[in-house]
Design a protein around this motif. Structure first.
Motif, PDB file in Angstrom:
ATOM      1  N   ALA A  42     -11.484   5.733 -13.452  1.00  0.00           N
ATOM      2  CA  ALA A  42     -10.035   5.840 -13.304  1.00  0.00           C
ATOM      3  C   ALA A  42      -9.550   4.706 -12.410  1.00  0.00           C
ATOM      4  O   ALA A  42     -10.241   4.292 -11.474  1.00  0.00           O
ATOM      5  N   MET A  43      -8.348   4.211 -12.701  1.00  0.00           N
ATOM      6  CA  MET A  43      -7.830   3.034 -12.009  1.00  0.00           C
ATOM      7  C   MET A  43      -6.835   3.429 -10.910  1.00  0.00           C
ATOM      8  O   MET A  43      -6.422   4.571 -10.818  1.00  0.00           O
ATOM      9  N   HIS A  44      -6.483   2.446 -10.074  1.00  0.00           N
ATOM     10  CA  HIS A  44      -5.359   2.502  -9.116  1.00  0.00           C
ATOM     11  C   HIS A  44      -5.597   3.381  -7.890  1.00  0.00           C
ATOM     12  O   HIS A  44      -4.649   3.711  -7.183  1.00  0.00           O
ATOM     13  N   SER A  45      -6.833   3.776  -7.602  1.00  0.00           N
ATOM     14  CA  SER A  45      -7.054   4.614  -6.419  1.00  0.00           C
ATOM     15  C   SER A  45      -7.149   3.748  -5.163  1.00  0.00           C
ATOM     16  O   SER A  45      -7.448   2.554  -5.226  1.00  0.00           O
ATOM     17  N   LEU A  46      -6.911   4.384  -4.012  1.00  0.00           N
ATOM     18  CA  LEU A  46      -6.946   3.671  -2.737  1.00  0.00           C
ATOM     19  C   LEU A  46      -7.509   4.584  -1.651  1.00  0.00           C
ATOM     20  O   LEU A  46      -7.118   5.742  -1.530  1.00  0.00           O
ATOM     21  N   SER A  80       1.939  -0.607  -3.841  1.00  0.00           N
ATOM     22  CA  SER A  80       2.992   0.271  -3.313  1.00  0.00           C
ATOM     23  C   SER A  80       2.440   1.247  -2.277  1.00  0.00           C
ATOM     24  O   SER A  80       3.083   1.526  -1.265  1.00  0.00           O
ATOM     25  N   LYS A  81       1.248   1.770  -2.523  1.00  0.00           N
ATOM     26  CA  LYS A  81       0.640   2.724  -1.591  1.00  0.00           C
ATOM     27  C   LYS A  81       0.440   2.088  -0.211  1.00  0.00           C
ATOM     28  O   LYS A  81       0.596   2.731   0.831  1.00  0.00           O
ATOM     29  N   LEU A  82       0.078   0.803  -0.199  1.00  0.00           N
ATOM     30  CA  LEU A  82      -0.136   0.115   1.072  1.00  0.00           C
ATOM     31  C   LEU A  82       1.170  -0.026   1.851  1.00  0.00           C
ATOM     32  O   LEU A  82       1.191   0.101   3.080  1.00  0.00           O
ATOM     33  N   LEU A  83       2.270  -0.294   1.140  1.00  0.00           N
ATOM     34  CA  LEU A  83       3.574  -0.385   1.808  1.00  0.00           C
ATOM     35  C   LEU A  83       3.959   0.968   2.402  1.00  0.00           C
ATOM     36  O   LEU A  83       4.533   1.039   3.499  1.00  0.00           O
ATOM     37  N   TRP A  84       3.631   2.039   1.688  1.00  0.00           N
ATOM     38  CA  TRP A  84       3.894   3.398   2.185  1.00  0.00           C
ATOM     39  C   TRP A  84       3.061   3.689   3.431  1.00  0.00           C
ATOM     40  O   TRP A  84       3.573   4.184   4.443  1.00  0.00           O
ATOM     41  N   LEU A  85       1.775   3.359   3.385  1.00  0.00           N
ATOM     42  CA  LEU A  85       0.914   3.567   4.554  1.00  0.00           C
ATOM     43  C   LEU A  85       1.415   2.759   5.746  1.00  0.00           C
ATOM     44  O   LEU A  85       1.461   3.248   6.878  1.00  0.00           O
ATOM     45  N   LYS A  86       1.780   1.509   5.482  1.00  0.00           N
ATOM     46  CA  LYS A  86       2.219   0.595   6.544  1.00  0.00           C
ATOM     47  C   LYS A  86       3.427   1.153   7.286  1.00  0.00           C
ATOM     48  O   LYS A  86       3.550   1.007   8.507  1.00  0.00           O
TER      49      LYS A  86
END
Length: 509
Positions: free
Chosen positions: A78-82, A134-140
């Motif tokens: 599966a793709m797009h995990s972080l 996008s997830k990184l911007l949310w975490l940041k």
């Protein structure tokens, strides 16, 4: 060889013999955590244990004592995990999956500034909360403590390889789905790194899907029951491998997959970008680029209908030892094509292609006194299909006309649904016999990695027989009239999706 399919809610290991015939399989599930609205996370240890359990299960079934040998293990993922890790490789988060949409606010900001489109043009990953970008911007912004501690960012397969082999590598297929990887120079994109504030050193080294590791940690090799020097081939993302798995790697041959979610994809020999930003471009390898659109809402919407409208059939199926979905499709088949004017937009989980709107919500349109739950059920299936058809129209603008369709995934087991796709697309739909297409494709990649074959086209020998469903002209008229209404409605409703989504977030328990 063993092909491993790392999925959103389960990991499957499929054992193939030296003629690429399925010998055994094992499927181990795990929970998708949705503790709060828009969350979709997995537990790292649950997934690792599922992998070890699935591999050890099929190895036991392989009768290695009779002289057989596992020559390789290869992966579809599966793709797009972080996942964020600190400098000591301690996890700071669970697995944040593609289905997690908490980054929607930062996605919309990226789109508004125009930065999103600039980055998309280089990375091929549409600007959407699914993407690690996008997830990184949310975490940041919202989890600064995690962001500041994070020394490494990986996806789920990279974590598994790190734990088994102590390496920090990512194949270019999965990298191409992060929104951080430049698909033209095959390196982490400087602009994407600048926007997220990351350094290259925080991301894995990228490798070809044909790269592999040996020298597994002895404790894990012993539990699985294979030698520590067994090659573990990186493989690729599940989307690109789905095309390979149904032999849809020639120009104009589309692969449609409907599992929990879904997608329609074609293969090009170079990266192809949609000027309107509606389609993705992900690597299978350096010579094969998969262009298409993913949909959030596939079989999970069918499951929603089962759980909320068909309790009686669910109970009856359990008593009879049959499948509730079979009973449901029999009910839906009693309703004529077009559900007598009932249209369903299937956006229960927001939507990716073609509207790329995480705020999207589902709706029935045209409901009247004459409609029954059978009409509602058929319109659910038609709505999922219309949505994939809408993606195909965007795809044809980018890559040209589709010549044929290869179908795979859970929906391919339903004759009614197969016929529906043929009728709405007005194209023959072919369903290859091999349902383990992702795992088979991973094994084909391993055979190329180990020099056993020269060309991925070898997979054609192993697809098996196929059923082809021809379009039924008596259904064309209904679908030709309803498809434009479905498409216009999706655009009109988009003006209110954000408002209703915000209301739901505000009032959710």
């Amino acid at each position: 060889m063993i092909g491993v399919d790392l999925g959103t809610t389960s990991t499957k290991a499929v054992l193939f013999d030296d003629r690429n015939q399925v010998v055994a399989s094992a499927n181990k599930g795990y929970q998708l955590y949705r503790d709060i609205p828009d969350m979709a996370e997995e537990d790292l240890n649950e997934i690792f244990e599922a992998l070890i359990d699935a591999l050890s299960d099929v190895v036991r079934q392989a009768n290695l004592s009779e002289g057989n040998k596992i020559s390789a293990v290869s992966f579809s993922s599966a793709m797009h995990s972080l996942i964020a890790f600190d400098k000591n490789w301690q996890p700071l988060t669970r697995v944040i999956t593609w289905a997690d949409t908490r980054a929607v606010k930062y996605t919309e900001e990226l789109k508004r500034t125009g930065l999103g489109q600039e980055i998309y043009q280089k990375t091929g990953t549409p600007i959407h909360p699914m993407a690690p970008l996008s997830k990184l911007l949310w975490l940041k912004t919202e989890h600064e403590d995690v962001y500041n501690q994070a020394a490494h960012y990986l996806g789920i397969k990279e974590y598994l390889f790190h734990r088994l082999f102590g390496v920090n590598k990512m194949d270019i297929s999965l990298a191409s789905g992060t929104g951080l990887f430049n698909i033209f120079n095959l390196d982490w994109d400087e602009q994407a790194l600048s926007v997220t504030g990351l350094q290259k050193a925080q991301l894995p080294m990228t490798v070809e899907p044909y790269a592999y590791e040996t020298n597994m940690a002895a404790e894990y090799a012993a539990v699985i029951g294979i030698p520590a020097d067994t090659p573990f081939v990186y493989g690729a993302g599940d989307g690109p491998l789905s095309n390979l798995g149904v032999n849809a790697i020639q120009p104009g041959v589309a692969a449609i997959t409907i599992g929990t979610s879904g997608a329609i994809r074609v293969v090009a020999d170079h990266p192809v970008i949609d000027p309107k930003g509606r389609t993705f471009t992900y690597a299978l390898d350096k010579e094969h680029w998969v262009v298409g659109g993913p949909v959030n809402n596939g079989g999970d919407v069918f499951r929603w209908a089962r759980d909320n409208m068909f309790d009686a059939e669910k109970s009856t199926a359990a008593l009879l030892g049959t499948d509730a979905y079979d009973l449901m499709t029999q009910i839906a088949a009693r309703v004529p094509a077009g559900s007598e004017g009932l249209i369903f937009h299937p956006y229960l989980g927001g939507e990716r292609a073609p509207i790329w709107d995480a705020n999207a919500r589902g709706s029935f349109f045209g409901l009247n006194h004459g409609h029954t739950r059978a009409h509602m059920l058929r319109s659910v299936l038609e709505g999922i299909t219309f949505n994939v058809y809408m993606v195909s129209l965007a795809l044809e603008e980018v890559v040209g006309d589709l010549k044929s369709i290869q179908a795979t995934g859970g929906f391919a087991r339903s004759p009614l649904w197969r016929q529906m796709f043929a009728d709405i697309f007005e194209q023959p739909v072919t369903v290859p016999e091999a349902f383990e297409s992702g795992a088979l494709a991973a094994v084909i990649v391993a055979q190329k990695a180990l020099g056993q074959i020269d060309n991925l086209n070898e997979i054609e020998k192993y697809i098996g027989s196929a059923n082809t469903y021809q379009p039924m002209p008596e259904n064309f008229q209904a679908y030709r009239e309803l498809a434009p209404i479905f498409i216009r409605l999706s655009r009109q409703l988009q003006t209110e999706y954000e408002n209703i989504a915000n209301y739901q977030r505000k009032h959710s328990k």
